[in-house]
Design a protein around this motif. Structure first.
Motif, PDB file in Angstrom:
ATOM      1  N   VAL A  36       0.859  -1.240  -0.070  1.00 48.37           N
ATOM      2  CA  VAL A  36       0.114  -0.078   0.130  1.00 48.37           C
ATOM      3  C   VAL A  36       0.839   1.229  -0.125  1.00 48.37           C
ATOM      4  CG1 VAL A  36      -1.760   1.218   1.375  1.00 48.37           C
ATOM      5  CG2 VAL A  36      -1.937  -1.109   1.026  1.00 48.37           C
ATOM      6  N   LEU A  37       1.845   1.267   0.863  1.00 52.39           N
ATOM      7  CA  LEU A  37       2.889   2.398   0.963  1.00 52.39           C
ATOM      8  C   LEU A  37       3.765   2.696  -0.606  1.00 52.39           C
ATOM      9  CD1 LEU A  37       3.752   4.408   3.125  1.00 52.39           C
ATOM     10  CD2 LEU A  37       5.839   2.718   3.231  1.00 52.39           C
ATOM     11  N   ILE A  38       4.219   1.405  -1.014  1.00 50.76           N
ATOM     12  CA  ILE A  38       4.718   1.626  -2.208  1.00 50.76           C
ATOM     13  C   ILE A  38       3.725   2.185  -3.136  1.00 50.76           C
ATOM     14  CG2 ILE A  38       5.903   0.601  -4.374  1.00 50.76           C
ATOM     15  CD1 ILE A  38       7.283  -1.095  -1.997  1.00 50.76           C
ATOM     16  N   VAL A 161      10.236   5.915   3.964  1.00 51.93           N
ATOM     17  CA  VAL A 161       9.154   5.957   3.169  1.00 51.93           C
ATOM     18  C   VAL A 161       7.931   6.492   3.544  1.00 51.93           C
ATOM     19  CG1 VAL A 161       8.186   4.432   1.411  1.00 51.93           C
ATOM     20  CG2 VAL A 161      10.573   3.883   1.906  1.00 51.93           C
ATOM     21  N   ARG A 162       7.649   6.288   4.641  1.00 55.25           N
ATOM     22  CA  ARG A 162       6.335   6.655   5.280  1.00 55.25           C
ATOM     23  C   ARG A 162       6.327   8.164   5.193  1.00 55.25           C
ATOM     24  NH1 ARG A 162       7.762   2.491   9.190  1.00 55.25           N
ATOM     25  NH2 ARG A 162       6.526   0.491   8.543  1.00 55.25           N
ATOM     26  N   GLY A 163       7.482   8.655   5.717  1.00 57.92           N
ATOM     27  CA  GLY A 163       7.342  10.326   5.495  1.00 57.92           C
ATOM     28  C   GLY A 163       7.543  10.810   4.273  1.00 57.92           C
ATOM     29  N   LEU A 164       8.153  10.219   3.431  1.00 57.16           N
ATOM     30  CA  LEU A 164       8.128  10.554   1.774  1.00 57.16           C
ATOM     31  C   LEU A 164       6.728  10.597   1.000  1.00 57.16           C
ATOM     32  CD1 LEU A 164      10.083  11.370  -0.303  1.00 57.16           C
ATOM     33  CD2 LEU A 164      10.361   9.064  -0.873  1.00 57.16           C
ATOM     34  N   VAL A 165       5.989   9.686   1.616  1.00 53.58           N
ATOM     35  CA  VAL A 165       4.711   9.407   1.152  1.00 53.58           C
ATOM     36  C   VAL A 165       3.718  10.641   1.501  1.00 53.58           C
ATOM     37  CG1 VAL A 165       2.550   8.028   1.190  1.00 53.58           C
ATOM     38  CG2 VAL A 165       4.712   6.884   0.609  1.00 53.58           C
ATOM     39  N   GLN A 170       1.158  15.883  -0.198  1.00 53.05           N
ATOM     40  CA  GLN A 170       0.936  17.321   0.037  1.00 53.05           C
ATOM     41  C   GLN A 170       1.313  18.212  -1.144  1.00 53.05           C
ATOM     42  OE1 GLN A 170       3.492  18.352   3.259  1.00 53.05           O
ATOM     43  NE2 GLN A 170       1.763  17.694   4.849  1.00 53.05           N
ATOM     44  N   TYR A 171       2.394  17.554  -1.924  1.00 56.98           N
ATOM     45  CA  TYR A 171       2.656  18.311  -3.105  1.00 56.98           C
ATOM     46  C   TYR A 171       1.836  17.938  -4.074  1.00 56.98           C
ATOM     47  CZ  TYR A 171       6.822  20.476  -1.103  1.00 56.98           C
ATOM     48  OH  TYR A 171       7.773  21.382  -0.221  1.00 56.98           O
TER      49      TYR A 171
END
Length: 188
Positions: A36-38, A161-165, A170-171
């Motif tokens: 799900v994250l990826i 990765v969680r932080g990156l998602v 937001q962007y």
């Protein structure tokens, strides 16, 4: 295909060392949350590219950038930045918009990594082991020749990765709204 800049932390270095000579023996399938994250990151990136293409099309229509025969993903932010720099600064926050577009370009290589490299979870750790046998990738990150007995790998920590998602989501929302605003401004 652009890949993220390599960086090594103490945690990643010790994790790589712990995997030893047979890293594949320490891997397991991704769990549903990993998938799900990826998938969330790849889809957010796909919508970013979709909205960048829509925006660039508007910018061509408005005469802010010239038409190109073929626009590859690595052209999109450059063309958008060119167009934004030609906008009226009384209407567009040019430095803010360019900064956000630059951030999108900075994060684009992670989409390539997640979409094109095979991923497994490192057993007992909150980390992924990504693999590629693409010689172009190896050349880009300077890991040497890839042949029948060699491949490239990357280790990425799942908290990152969680932080990156969250960050890229937001962007993605910002760009969707910005594209709608530009459509109103330049579609005539």
């Amino acid at each position: 295909m652009t890949l993220p800049t390599s960086y090594a932390t103490v945690e990643i270095e010790s994790l790589a060392a712990a995997l030893g000579e047979d890293p594949l023996a320490h891997l397991e399938n991704l769990c549903p949350d990993d998938l799900v994250l990826i998938g969330a990151f790849i889809q957010a990136s796909n919508f970013i590219e979709f909205n960048l293409r829509r925006s660039v099309s508007l910018f061509v229509h408005a005469g802010l950038v010239p038409q190109k025969k073929r626009i590859v993903p690595s052209d999109l932010v450059k063309m958008a930045v060119t167009a934004v720099s030609r906008m009226d600064p009384a209407v567009e926050d040019i430095p803010g918009t360019v900064g956000r577009l630059d951030e999108l370009e900075f994060r684009r290589p992670f989409r390539n990594l997640f979409a094109h490299w095979a991923a497994k979870r490192i057993r007992g750790h909150d980390a992924l082991y990504l693999m590629s046998c693409d010689g172009r990738d190896a050349e880009q990150v300077m890991i040497g020749e890839i042949d029948r007995s060699h491949g490239g790998f990357a280790i990425i920590l799942l908290p990152d990765v969680r932080g990156l998602v969250k960050h890229i989501a937001q962007y993605e929302s910002w760009l969707a709204q910005k594209t709608a605003d530009w459509y109103v401004r330049y579609s005539r």
